[in-house]
Write a protein that holds these residues in place. Sequence first.
Motif, PDB file in Angstrom:
ATOM      1  N   GLU A 120       0.819  -1.206   0.000  1.00 15.80           N
ATOM      2  CA  GLU A 120       0.000   0.000   0.000  1.00 15.80           C
ATOM      3  C   GLU A 120       0.859   1.266   0.000  1.00 15.80           C
ATOM      4  OE1 GLU A 120      -2.381  -1.579   3.468  1.00 15.80           O
ATOM      5  OE2 GLU A 120      -3.957  -0.558   2.356  1.00 15.80           O
ATOM      6  N   PHE A 121       2.088   1.143   0.459  1.00 11.79           N
ATOM      7  CA  PHE A 121       3.008   2.274   0.455  1.00 11.79           C
ATOM      8  C   PHE A 121       3.803   2.344  -0.851  1.00 11.79           C
ATOM      9  CE2 PHE A 121       2.210   1.420   4.908  1.00 11.79           C
ATOM     10  CZ  PHE A 121       2.074   2.682   5.456  1.00 11.79           C
ATOM     11  N   ARG A 122       3.455   1.461  -1.798  1.00  7.43           N
ATOM     12  CA  ARG A 122       4.151   1.424  -3.084  1.00  7.43           C
ATOM     13  C   ARG A 122       3.168   1.542  -4.242  1.00  7.43           C
ATOM     14  NH1 ARG A 122       7.998  -3.745  -1.314  1.00  7.43           N
ATOM     15  NH2 ARG A 122       8.848  -2.730   0.555  1.00  7.43           N
ATOM     16  N   ASP A 123       2.040   2.121  -3.971  1.00 11.70           N
ATOM     17  CA  ASP A 123       0.989   2.252  -4.968  1.00 11.70           C
ATOM     18  C   ASP A 123       1.436   3.215  -6.073  1.00 11.70           C
ATOM     19  OD1 ASP A 123      -1.520   3.703  -6.101  1.00 11.70           O
ATOM     20  OD2 ASP A 123      -2.313   1.867  -5.177  1.00 11.70           O
ATOM     21  N   LYS A 124       1.454   2.715  -7.297  1.00 16.04           N
ATOM     22  CA  LYS A 124       1.963   3.498  -8.423  1.00 16.04           C
ATOM     23  C   LYS A 124       1.130   4.747  -8.674  1.00 16.04           C
ATOM     24  CE  LYS A 124       2.867   3.168 -13.397  1.00 16.04           C
ATOM     25  NZ  LYS A 124       2.863   2.280 -14.585  1.00 16.04           N
ATOM     26  N   GLU A 125      -0.170   4.629  -8.638  1.00 10.58           N
ATOM     27  CA  GLU A 125      -1.036   5.770  -8.947  1.00 10.58           C
ATOM     28  C   GLU A 125      -0.892   6.882  -7.908  1.00 10.58           C
ATOM     29  OE1 GLU A 125      -2.539   6.123 -11.804  1.00 10.58           O
ATOM     30  OE2 GLU A 125      -1.679   4.164 -12.324  1.00 10.58           O
ATOM     31  N   ILE A 126      -0.778   6.485  -6.634  1.00 12.75           N
ATOM     32  CA  ILE A 126      -0.592   7.507  -5.592  1.00 12.75           C
ATOM     33  C   ILE A 126       0.764   8.184  -5.769  1.00 12.75           C
ATOM     34  CG2 ILE A 126      -0.396   7.910  -3.111  1.00 12.75           C
ATOM     35  CD1 ILE A 126      -2.314   5.604  -2.652  1.00 12.75           C
ATOM     36  N   ALA A 127       1.786   7.393  -6.102  1.00 11.92           N
ATOM     37  CA  ALA A 127       3.126   7.957  -6.325  1.00 11.92           C
ATOM     38  C   ALA A 127       3.108   8.954  -7.480  1.00 11.92           C
ATOM     39  CB  ALA A 127       4.129   6.842  -6.603  1.00 11.92           C
ATOM     40  N   LEU A 128       2.429   8.606  -8.558  1.00 10.42           N
ATOM     41  CA  LEU A 128       2.337   9.517  -9.692  1.00 10.42           C
ATOM     42  C   LEU A 128       1.568  10.783  -9.318  1.00 10.42           C
ATOM     43  CD1 LEU A 128       1.644   6.957 -12.586  1.00 10.42           C
ATOM     44  CD2 LEU A 128       3.752   8.270 -12.185  1.00 10.42           C
ATOM     45  N   GLY A 129       0.560  10.618  -8.470  1.00 12.01           N
ATOM     46  CA  GLY A 129      -0.183  11.782  -8.006  1.00 12.01           C
ATOM     47  C   GLY A 129       0.680  12.721  -7.170  1.00 12.01           C
ATOM     48  N   LEU A 130       1.509  12.139  -6.299  1.00 12.58           N
ATOM     49  CA  LEU A 130       2.420  12.953  -5.497  1.00 12.58           C
ATOM     50  C   LEU A 130       3.458  13.642  -6.382  1.00 12.58           C
ATOM     51  CD1 LEU A 130       2.927  10.523  -2.484  1.00 12.58           C
ATOM     52  CD2 LEU A 130       1.872  12.785  -2.375  1.00 12.58           C
ATOM     53  N   ALA A 131       3.954  12.908  -7.386  1.00  9.97           N
ATOM     54  CA  ALA A 131       4.928  13.501  -8.308  1.00  9.97           C
ATOM     55  C   ALA A 131       4.301  14.671  -9.064  1.00  9.97           C
ATOM     56  CB  ALA A 131       5.428  12.438  -9.284  1.00  9.97           C
ATOM     57  N   LYS A 132       3.047  14.509  -9.465  1.00 17.13           N
ATOM     58  CA  LYS A 132       2.339  15.589 -10.155  1.00 17.13           C
ATOM     59  C   LYS A 132       2.187  16.805  -9.248  1.00 17.13           C
ATOM     60  CE  LYS A 132      -1.977  16.565 -12.639  1.00 17.13           C
ATOM     61  NZ  LYS A 132      -3.281  15.992 -13.090  1.00 17.13           N
ATOM     62  N   ALA A 133       1.882  16.571  -7.975  1.00 12.88           N
ATOM     63  CA  ALA A 133       1.743  17.676  -7.026  1.00 12.88           C
ATOM     64  C   ALA A 133       3.072  18.396  -6.814  1.00 12.88           C
ATOM     65  CB  ALA A 133       1.210  17.143  -5.694  1.00 12.88           C
ATOM     66  N   ILE A 134       4.162  17.625  -6.749  1.00 13.19           N
ATOM     67  CA  ILE A 134       5.485  18.243  -6.588  1.00 13.19           C
ATOM     68  C   ILE A 134       5.812  19.119  -7.795  1.00 13.19           C
ATOM     69  CG2 ILE A 134       7.967  17.768  -6.460  1.00 13.19           C
ATOM     70  CD1 ILE A 134       7.230  15.223  -4.861  1.00 13.19           C
ATOM     71  N   ARG A 135       5.554  18.603  -8.985  1.00 13.60           N
ATOM     72  CA  ARG A 135       5.827  19.387 -10.200  1.00 13.60           C
ATOM     73  C   ARG A 135       4.974  20.655 -10.238  1.00 13.60           C
ATOM     74  NH1 ARG A 135       5.777  14.223 -12.562  1.00 13.60           N
ATOM     75  NH2 ARG A 135       3.629  14.565 -13.320  1.00 13.60           N
ATOM     76  N   ALA A 136       3.743  20.531  -9.777  1.00 18.54           N
ATOM     77  CA  ALA A 136       2.843  21.692  -9.812  1.00 18.54           C
ATOM     78  C   ALA A 136       3.253  22.761  -8.810  1.00 18.54           C
ATOM     79  CB  ALA A 136       1.404  21.234  -9.545  1.00 18.54           C
ATOM     80  N   GLU A 137       3.777  22.336  -7.668  1.00 17.29           N
ATOM     81  CA  GLU A 137       4.063  23.290  -6.595  1.00 17.29           C
ATOM     82  C   GLU A 137       5.508  23.770  -6.577  1.00 17.29           C
ATOM     83  OE1 GLU A 137       2.366  22.551  -2.768  1.00 17.29           O
ATOM     84  OE2 GLU A 137       0.877  21.150  -3.558  1.00 17.29           O
ATOM     85  N   ALA A 138       6.410  23.078  -7.263  1.00 17.02           N
ATOM     86  CA  ALA A 138       7.809  23.504  -7.303  1.00 17.02           C
ATOM     87  C   ALA A 138       7.937  24.720  -8.218  1.00 17.02           C
ATOM     88  CB  ALA A 138       8.691  22.366  -7.799  1.00 17.02           C
ATOM     89  N   ASP A 139       8.382  25.808  -7.656  1.00 17.03           N
ATOM     90  CA  ASP A 139       8.522  27.068  -8.393  1.00 17.03           C
ATOM     91  C   ASP A 139       9.645  26.935  -9.422  1.00 17.03           C
ATOM     92  OD1 ASP A 139       8.833  29.644  -9.288  1.00 17.03           O
ATOM     93  OD2 ASP A 139       8.982  30.553  -7.310  1.00 17.03           O
ATOM     94  N   LEU A 140       9.323  27.118 -10.691  1.00 15.95           N
ATOM     95  CA  LEU A 140      10.316  26.968 -11.752  1.00 15.95           C
ATOM     96  C   LEU A 140      11.414  28.028 -11.674  1.00 15.95           C
ATOM     97  CD1 LEU A 140       7.999  26.134 -14.807  1.00 15.95           C
ATOM     98  CD2 LEU A 140       9.400  24.562 -13.438  1.00 15.95           C
ATOM     99  N   ALA A 141      11.181  29.074 -10.916  1.00 14.01           N
ATOM    100  CA  ALA A 141      12.164  30.157 -10.816  1.00 14.01           C
ATOM    101  C   ALA A 141      13.243  29.871  -9.780  1.00 14.01           C
ATOM    102  CB  ALA A 141      11.461  31.466 -10.478  1.00 14.01           C
ATOM    103  N   ARG A 142      13.160  28.748  -9.085  1.00  9.15           N
ATOM    104  CA  ARG A 142      14.152  28.451  -8.059  1.00  9.15           C
ATOM    105  C   ARG A 142      14.517  26.971  -8.091  1.00  9.15           C
ATOM    106  NH1 ARG A 142      13.638  28.977  -2.297  1.00  9.15           N
ATOM    107  NH2 ARG A 142      15.326  27.485  -2.496  1.00  9.15           N
ATOM    108  N   HIS A 143      15.586  26.633  -7.371  1.00 12.86           N
ATOM    109  CA  HIS A 143      16.026  25.247  -7.238  1.00 12.86           C
ATOM    110  C   HIS A 143      15.796  24.789  -5.802  1.00 12.86           C
ATOM    111  CE1 HIS A 143      17.954  24.787 -11.174  1.00 12.86           C
ATOM    112  NE2 HIS A 143      18.300  26.061 -11.053  1.00 12.86           N
TER     113      HIS A 143
END
Length: 380
Positions: free
Chosen positions: A6-29
């Motif tokens: 349950e801690f290795r669910d692919k769909e949840i992982a992809l959802g978290l990755a999508k959230a990280i991409r959405a919230e990571a400011d492209l103007a900074r590292h």
Amino acid sequence: MKYADEFRDKEIALGLAKAIRAEADLARHYRFMEFCGGHTRTISRYGLEDMLPNNVRMIHGPGCPVCVLPAGRIDMAIHLAMRPEVMLCVYGDLMRVPGSQGASLLKAKARGADVRMVYSTIDAIRIAEENPAREVVFFAIGFETTTPPTAIMIRLAEKKRLSNFSVFCNHVLTPPAMQNILESSDIDKAGRVEIDGFIGPAHVSIVIGTTPYEFVAGEFGKPVVITGFEPLDMMQAILMLVRQVNEHRHEVENQYRRAVIRGGNLRAKEEVSDIFELRDRFEWRGLGRVPYSGLRLKPAYTKYDAELRFAMRELCVADDPACECGAILRGIKKPVDCKLFGTVCTPETPMGSCMVSSEGACAAHWIYGRFRDHQQRQAS
């Protein structure tokens, strides 16, 4: 959640990755250090870096107990093991950690040293009971996670009145190492390693809790998120760090609430404080001599201190200049930056400590093939 899958669910992982991409400011590292080698292994095993945007970078830290043990302490153990009256009990990974000039406990064993691989502290006690005419020494290493079992072992030796048992103590503490990394002056032009936050260790935090990391947030302004070892744990922790950075917060957050509480394991901490005290300084491979980062036995238990019993001489030995383990442990370089990586240095023939344990950054990169993309880019 009840089961590991349950801690290795692919769909949840992809959802978290999508959230990280959405919230990571492209103007900074964003540069986050995972201190623990177990987290490094998870990142390599599941390819988590491939799921992150290019401006979110994970930096491998020094959190592998085998990796940070300096060559001098390995040489001390080898000299001790070569004494005819000594039986040295060690955990398996320690057998192959390089000392100076390519020496190791495995090679010492081949030359006749009585080195025994054990799976627990109880094994060492049993060996001492079964061999009363020999001096049995337990080579104790590890962070706060493995220190309580050593404390219990010493209590058991006292209860059994074992006069032929002692401990070569190399237990170290996590928070002073984090402070050392943040204060180091020889790392980049700004005088400090570029880190925007830490993934806090999991097993260590089960023992010590979350409060010991509060100085990282308070004094250094760096957020810390304690997290577990599963891929969903890691992805959620990275998202939590991104949010803290975006909101200009620097707090200690506990993602691993199913196992970690603020005060930690009180019984384990009491056992450790009863048996051990701080050393003024202790050498770490890659970090140098870090103040108040190592433990030794208290005066009441010095009869179990192998360094005193055998008048062991402290050895400070330089690492192989061709090996980049020191820089990798400080987070300055990646395994692929080392000229030895994947050539003369592999898990079968480790030239540096980072290639020994599966939690070492170099070994994790090699085992899970994370170096191949880099080699392909270099070739093209």
